[in-house]
Design an enzyme around this catalytic site. Structure first.
Site, PDB file in Angstrom:
ATOM      1  N   LEU A   1       0.828  -1.206   0.000  1.00  0.00           N
ATOM      2  CA  LEU A   1       0.000   0.000   0.000  1.00  0.00           C
ATOM      3  C   LEU A   1       0.860   1.252   0.000  1.00  0.00           C
ATOM      4  O   LEU A   1       1.850   1.341   0.727  1.00  0.00           O
ATOM      5  CB  LEU A   1      -0.913   0.028   1.233  1.00  0.00           C
ATOM      6  CG  LEU A   1      -1.972  -1.070   1.353  1.00  0.00           C
ATOM      7  CD1 LEU A   1      -2.727  -0.921   2.675  1.00  0.00           C
ATOM      8  CD2 LEU A   1      -2.945  -1.009   0.185  1.00  0.00           C
ATOM      9  N   CYS A   2       0.473   2.224  -0.826  1.00  0.00           N
ATOM     10  CA  CYS A   2       1.071   3.557  -0.793  1.00  0.00           C
ATOM     11  C   CYS A   2      -0.063   4.572  -0.809  1.00  0.00           C
ATOM     12  O   CYS A   2      -1.226   4.212  -0.626  1.00  0.00           O
ATOM     13  CB  CYS A   2       2.050   3.759  -1.944  1.00  0.00           C
ATOM     14  SG  CYS A   2       1.268   3.806  -3.564  1.00  0.00           S
ATOM     15  N   ALA A   3       0.242   5.839  -1.028  1.00  0.00           N
ATOM     16  CA  ALA A   3      -0.784   6.881  -0.917  1.00  0.00           C
ATOM     17  C   ALA A   3      -1.838   6.769  -2.002  1.00  0.00           C
ATOM     18  O   ALA A   3      -3.028   6.897  -1.736  1.00  0.00           O
ATOM     19  CB  ALA A   3      -0.138   8.265  -0.947  1.00  0.00           C
TER      20      ALA A   3
ATOM     21  N   TYR B   1      -3.822   3.273  -0.008  1.00  0.00           N
ATOM     22  CA  TYR B   1      -4.356   3.306   1.349  1.00  0.00           C
ATOM     23  C   TYR B   1      -5.690   4.049   1.349  1.00  0.00           C
ATOM     24  O   TYR B   1      -5.814   5.134   0.797  1.00  0.00           O
ATOM     25  CB  TYR B   1      -3.379   4.003   2.293  1.00  0.00           C
ATOM     26  CG  TYR B   1      -3.796   3.889   3.744  1.00  0.00           C
ATOM     27  CD1 TYR B   1      -3.379   2.808   4.504  1.00  0.00           C
ATOM     28  CD2 TYR B   1      -4.623   4.836   4.338  1.00  0.00           C
ATOM     29  CE1 TYR B   1      -3.766   2.679   5.826  1.00  0.00           C
ATOM     30  CE2 TYR B   1      -5.020   4.709   5.653  1.00  0.00           C
ATOM     31  CZ  TYR B   1      -4.587   3.634   6.395  1.00  0.00           C
ATOM     32  OH  TYR B   1      -4.987   3.503   7.710  1.00  0.00           O
TER      33      TYR B   1
ATOM     34  N   THR C   1       2.397   3.983  -7.274  1.00  0.00           N
ATOM     35  CA  THR C   1       3.815   3.720  -7.061  1.00  0.00           C
ATOM     36  C   THR C   1       4.084   2.438  -6.289  1.00  0.00           C
ATOM     37  O   THR C   1       5.181   1.907  -6.358  1.00  0.00           O
ATOM     38  CB  THR C   1       4.458   4.896  -6.306  1.00  0.00           C
ATOM     39  OG1 THR C   1       3.787   5.082  -5.076  1.00  0.00           O
ATOM     40  CG2 THR C   1       4.371   6.162  -7.126  1.00  0.00           C
TER      41      THR C   1
END
Length: 582
Positions: free
Chosen positions: A485-487, A517, A491
């Site tokens: 998970l990233c923003a 996320y 990415t």
């Protein structure tokens, strides 16, 4: 300048706490869920009104046909966001509740939508109700409906206030009776609020709320308002905080309401003068990404003497042109770099001042069309404002002004790097480590490495702190699903791809997927391990409540460590294995 940045960084925990606020997050995620609707509806605005610029006008009948998809999608976006916001907030509240006593998100979505109709819809003489406040005008009311709904549901569910059914009754039937009390309470509360509003101010709640916030909307569109709003985006990013998580929820209702207002003004043959819109943010203030960096890679490539800077410029040009500016942000770096503090903050502000001058003084129409954020900035300005003459002038002027703003600071930085290169010194190690510790730099690092612009030593990729082992990948014997998970979800694909590639090469039963996320709640149960990229590592304690409840392993990573994991698939597999050995 270094002391100033150090002082600013002391406030980082406070701002991170704000960015994790469940109500702000619910607003943000509610809007993200509605983005496909907004993008789809904008297609029909382009088809209907762009031909006007070239002297062609559709007949009123044809205009009505073309705009029907817009009116039936964007025209009820407030109604839809009431449901999606309630769903997101329900997920946050469920983290705090026992896993055997959860709030039914489907029920909260329905209750929020029904409640929104009470607050925003007026009955019409022939039956049915008016949709005047179901679009962007009803967004603030949509948030009110969603928040009240979930708070009421939480009150009832947490205290187990329900109609108790015998154990023999199927769970789906029991859930129906469990939802009756909170749903009824929500409807009655919001209906009472509607009656109160009509009795006191003689209008529905949505209109009353708009009247209350109208001065704020006006102030936000003023010179001071746009300065504070768009300066904040760059400021938070510079010090290592995901700015949109804080700023966007606060201005979302204003931006989308202004977008629709501008469209109605154009339809009426009037001047579209609302400055704060999604297009203003994406294509003016953050043209080429946060910091208005569209011109920066070209400047690195053509106006510097340092070989390193030229290489970074070449590697960053294409992604930055489409609004993905991580390579230049973290490769140069621009963020947390005292040399670039002033241009990074003030270039977006100057851009928005120029845009406002064009709108207020030169009577250029503001944005009335929603476009994808990856649209190149100059093209976004031209298309989003309807191909007006002044939009072409504005796009060129902003490019020239941004070059002027960044140029003196670029020369100072280039001299520093050039001096280090001539002296065979390793450039900016301390600064680069600081950037890696504060940001998710994986995408930037991968792009720069591919282009030959990375200075990272190859030994780095084989020593990932405590995660490297050449003989341990075969110890993963059972199928293991990993969610990274990233923003935003884009990415995080680098680590997921590295894991999948290594798993296939070493024949290890690991499958990885990437996600954003906030959109993970419905899918996380299908994974045995969740890895948080550095950008969202501050949410570790929040998501740990979910993973502990579901029996899922959770791991967070730091900047430099994460970059190395994306480069070394074997080390990434070892990192996964270690999470199950701890």
């Amino acid at each position: 300048m270094n002391k100033l940045i150090a002082w600013i960084e002391k406030g980082k925990p406070f701002f991170e706490k704000i960015s994790r606020n469940i109500y702000l997050r619910a607003i943000r995620d509610g809007f993200i869920a509605a983005i496909p609707i907004i993008l789809f509806s904008s297609i029909f605005i382009l088809i209907t009104y762009v031909p006007n610029v070239f002297g062609f006008t559709w007949s009123k009948t044809m205009e009505g046909i073309l705009m029907k998809p817009y009116n039936y999608t964007m025209g009820i976006v407030g109604l839809l966001v009431a449901g999606t916001t309630a769903k997101s907030l329900t997920d946050s509240y469920n983290r705090k509740l026992d896993k055997t006593n959860q709030i039914n998100f489907i029920s909260t979505m329905m209750a929020a939508i029904c409640g929104f109709l009470f607050l925003a819809a007026d009955p019409v003489k022939d039956g049915g109700f008016s949709s005047a406040f179901m679009g962007t005008k009803g967004l603030l009311t949509a948030f009110i409906s969603a928040f009240i709904t979930v708070i009421v549901y939480n009150f009832f569910v947490k205290r187990n206030i329900t109609i108790k059914m015998p154990k023999e009754v199927p769970p789906n039937i029991s859930q129906v009776f469990k939802d009756i009390f909170p749903l009824s309470a929500v409807i009655l509360i919001l209906y009472a609020l509607d009656l109160l509003s009509r009795a006191i101010v003689h209008t529905n709640v949505a209109n009353a709320v708009l009247k209350v916030f109208e001065p704020l909307f006006t102030a936000a569109d003023g010179w001071i308002g746009v300065t504070l709003i768009f300066g904040a985006f760059a400021f938070f990013w510079f010090v290592g905080i995901h700015g949109p998580s804080i700023v966007e929820p606060a201005i979302a209702a204003i931006t989308y309401a202004n977008l629709e207002t501008n469209l109605h003004l154009i339809q009426a043959g009037e001047h579209a003068d609302k400055v704060i819109t999604p297009g203003t943010q994406m294509f003016v203030a953050t043209m080429g990404g946060t910091g208005a960096t569209l011109v920066v890679p070209f400047m690195f490539m053509w106006l510097t003497k340092s070989k390193r800077n030229k290489a970074i410029g070449r590697a960053s040009v294409v992604p930055t042109f489409f609004g993905v500016n991580e390579p230049i942000l973290f490769g140069a770096p621009l963020v947390l770099n005292p040399v670039f503090f002033i241009p990074f903050i003030f270039a977006p502000i100057v851009n928005i001042w120029i845009f406002k001058f064009f709108v207020d003084v030169l009577n250029m129409n503001s944005f009335s069309i929603f476009l994808p954020w990856t649209t190149p900035g100059p093209l976004g300005i031209v298309m989003g404002t309807g191909f007006a003459f002044w939009s072409f002038v504005l796009a060129i002027l902003l490019i020239v002004v941004d070059v002027i703003i960044y140029y003196p600071f670029l020369k100072v930085y280039d001299e520093q790097v050039l001096e280090e290169e001539l002296g065979n010194k390793e450039a900016n190690n301390e600064l680069k480590e600081k950037v890696s510790a504060n940001f998710d730099t994986k995408k930037a690092d991968a792009i720069l490495a591919t282009a030959g612009a990375s200075e990272a030593d190859t030994d780095d990729t084989s020593s990932v702190d405590e995660t490297t082992s050449t003989s341990s990948t075969d110890t993963i014997s059972e199928q293991t699903n990993v969610l990274v998970l990233c923003a935003g979800g884009g990415t995080s694909g680098l680590l997921a791809n590295a894991l999948n590639k290594a798993a296939e090469e070493y024949e290890v039963p690991v499958k990885a997927a990437a996600g954003g996320y906030g959109a993970h709640m419905d899918i996380m149960k299908d994974y045995q391990l969740i890895i948080l990229a550095p950008q969202v590592a501050s949410n570790f304690e929040d998501i740990k409540q979910d993973t502990d409840r579901l029996g899922i392993k959770l791991a967070k990573t730091e900047g430099a460590q994460y970059i190395k994991l994306t480069r070394d698939g074997e080390a990434a597999l070892e990192f996964v294995k270690q999470q199950f050995n701890n």
